[in-house]
Design an enzyme around this catalytic site. Structure first.
Site, PDB file in Angstrom:
ATOM      1  N   ILE A 159       0.847  -1.183   0.000  1.00 22.29           N
ATOM      2  CA  ILE A 159       0.000   0.000   0.000  1.00 22.29           C
ATOM      3  C   ILE A 159       0.889   1.242   0.000  1.00 22.29           C
ATOM      4  CG2 ILE A 159      -1.692   1.297   1.373  1.00 22.29           C
ATOM      5  CD1 ILE A 159      -2.760  -1.350   2.444  1.00 22.29           C
ATOM      6  N   SER A 160       0.528   2.253  -0.766  1.00 25.68           N
ATOM      7  CA  SER A 160       1.223   3.542  -0.791  1.00 25.68           C
ATOM      8  C   SER A 160       2.693   3.378  -1.194  1.00 25.68           C
ATOM      9  CB  SER A 160       1.051   4.221   0.577  1.00 25.68           C
ATOM     10  OG  SER A 160       1.469   5.557   0.529  1.00 25.68           O
ATOM     11  N   SER A 161       3.649   3.702  -0.316  1.00 26.67           N
ATOM     12  CA  SER A 161       5.050   3.511  -0.684  1.00 26.67           C
ATOM     13  C   SER A 161       5.311   2.030  -0.985  1.00 26.67           C
ATOM     14  CB  SER A 161       5.980   3.996   0.436  1.00 26.67           C
ATOM     15  OG  SER A 161       7.320   3.999   0.016  1.00 26.67           O
TER      16      SER A 161
END
Ligand SMILES: *[C@@H]1O[C@H](CO)[C@@H](O)[C@H](O)[C@H]1NC(C)=O
Ligand SMILES: *[C@@H]1O[C@H](CO)[C@@H](O)[C@H](O)[C@H]1NC(C)=O
Length: 314
Positions: free
Chosen positions: A141-143
C-alpha cells in the site's frame, strides 16, 4: 527464591520448544546476499509450510515498518492457512521510512538500491526453504505499492505477479538519488504516453524480452496523497507493457467492495484496475482478493505460476 527460579527454568525448558515452533515474525541477520542499502529483512514462516512454498513480499508504507505491516494485515494468518512464506522488508530510510523508488539503482535490475536488497531476500528464501521460484508475488500500500511497481518492473524474472494499492507508475518518482520524494508525481503532474511509460519499464531490465508478471492496481478517486491521476497513468503503463488496448475488456461494479469498480484489460484476466469511488489515500487492504488472484489459496497441482498464460515477450 532458588526453587522459584528453578521451577521457572524448568517451565521455560519444557515449553521452550513449543514457543520456538510457534510462528512469529523473525529478523534475518545473517548475510543473505547483496543489500547495498541495508534494507531490514523480516520473515514469517508458518509452522505448516506447503511443499516448495510460494512467497509473498509485503513492503510497508511510509512511516510504517515491517512489524507494523505484519501486525496490520491478514497476510500472516492467510500464510498459516495456506502454507506460504511472507517477507516483510524494512526500509533503511529512518527519516520517513519511505522506500527508495527514485534512484536509477533501485529502478534497474540487479543494479542496487532498496529493490536489490529485497530481491536478495527473495533469492535467499527460495534457496533456504526450497521455495517455488515460479510463485513469488508482491503487494503493498502507498510507498509499498510504489515498491511493488518497482519490483515488478525491474525484476520481471523473479515475480509472477504484483498488486499495488494507492501507488504510482513504475518510474514516476525517478529522481537524482535514493529515496527522493517527487511532489510532481504525487500530485499527478507527471503524465506520459503509454509508450513512454513502457519504455521506462523496459529500461529497468535492459535486454529482457521475456514474460511479464501479471498486475493488479487499486486506487481511491479522492486520494489526497498520491493523486488519482496516477491510477490512469498506471493503466496506460501496464497496458503498453502488456500490449493491451486502452479500453477495458470487462467492467464490474461493486467489486470487491461496494462502490469499487473492477476493470479488466486485455485477455487472460492479466491486468486488473480497481477504482474505489470516494475513497481517500486510506484505502482498505483486500487481502483475500489479492491472495486468491495470486493463486496463493491454491494448494493443488495446477496453481497459477510464473510463465503461465498471459502475454509473452513484449
Ligand atoms: C542506470 O544504471 C544502469 C546500471 O548500473 C546503467 O547502465 C545506466 O546507464 C544508468 N542509467 C542512468 C540514466 O543513469
Ligand atoms: C488531483 O488532481 C486534480 C488535478 O490537479 C485535482 O483537481 C484534484 O482535486 C486532486 N485530487 C485530490 C483529492 O486532491
Amino acid at each position: 527464591m532458588y526453587l522459584a527460579l528453578r521451577s521457572t527454568l524448568a517451565w521455560a525448558l519444557a515449553v521452550g520448544p513449543i514457543l520456538a515452533n510457534a510462528a512469529s515474525l523473525q529478523k534475518i541477520t545473517s548475510d543473505f546476499g547483496p543489500n547495498p542499502r541495508n534494507v531490514g529483512f523480516y520473515i514469517y514462516v508458518p509452522d505448516k509450510l506447503a511443499a516448495n512454498p510460494p512467497i509473498l513480499v509485503n513492503p510497508h508504507w511510509c512511516h510504517g515498518d515491517a512489524q507494523v505491516c505484519y501486525a496490520g494485515s491478514q497476510y500472516s494468518t492467510l500464510a498459516s492457512k495456506y502454507g506460504f512464506i511472507v517477507i516483510y522488508p524494512d526500509s533503511p530510510n529512518t527519516a520517513d521510512k519511505c522506500w527508495d523508488v527514485s534512484s536509477n539503482e533501485t529502478l534497474t535490475h540487479d543494479a542496487g538500491g532498496d529493490s536489490l536488497g529485497i530481491a536478495s531476500m527473495v533469492r535467499w528464501t527460495l534457496d533456504k526453504y526450497k521455495g517455488d521460484p515460479k510463485r513469488v508475488f508482491v503487494t503493498g500500500i502507498s510507498s509499498g505499492a510504489m515498491m511493488t511497481s518497482v519490483l515488478v518492473g525491474a525484476y520481471p524474472d523473479l515475480f509472477a505477479g504484483g498488486s499495488a494499492f494507492a501507488g504510482v507508475p513504475y518510474g514516476c518518482f525517478a529522481g537524482d538519488g535514493y529515496g527522493v520524494w517527487s511532489d510532481a508525481c504525487a500530485t499527478g503532474k507527471v503524465t506520459k504516453t503509454g509508450a513512454e511509460w513502457a519504455a521506462l519499464v523496459r529500461a529497468g531490465y535492459p535486454g529482457y524480452a521475456g514474460w511479464r508478471p501479471k498486475m493488479q492496481i487499486y486506487h481511491g478517486t479522492r486520494d489526497e496523497v498520491l493523486n488519482y491521476t496516477n491510477f490512469g497513468e498506471e493503466i496506460k503503463e501496464w497496458n503498453a507493457v502488456f500490449g493491451f488496448g486502452d479500453a477495458p475488456t470487462s467492467s464490474t461494479p461493486d467489486t470487491p467492495v461496494s462502490g469499487w469498480t473492477k476493470n479488466v484489460y486485455g485477455g487472460s484476466d492479466w491486468f486488473q484496475a480497481f477504482s474505489a469511488a470516494g475513497v481517500t489515500h486510506d484505502i482498505r487492504n483486500q487481502e483475500n482478493t489479492v491472495v486468491e488472484w495470486f493463486g496463493l489459496t491454491c494448494t493443488g497441482a495446477d496453481c497459477f505460476q510464473w510463465g503461465q498464460g498471459g502475454p509473452t515477450a513484449q
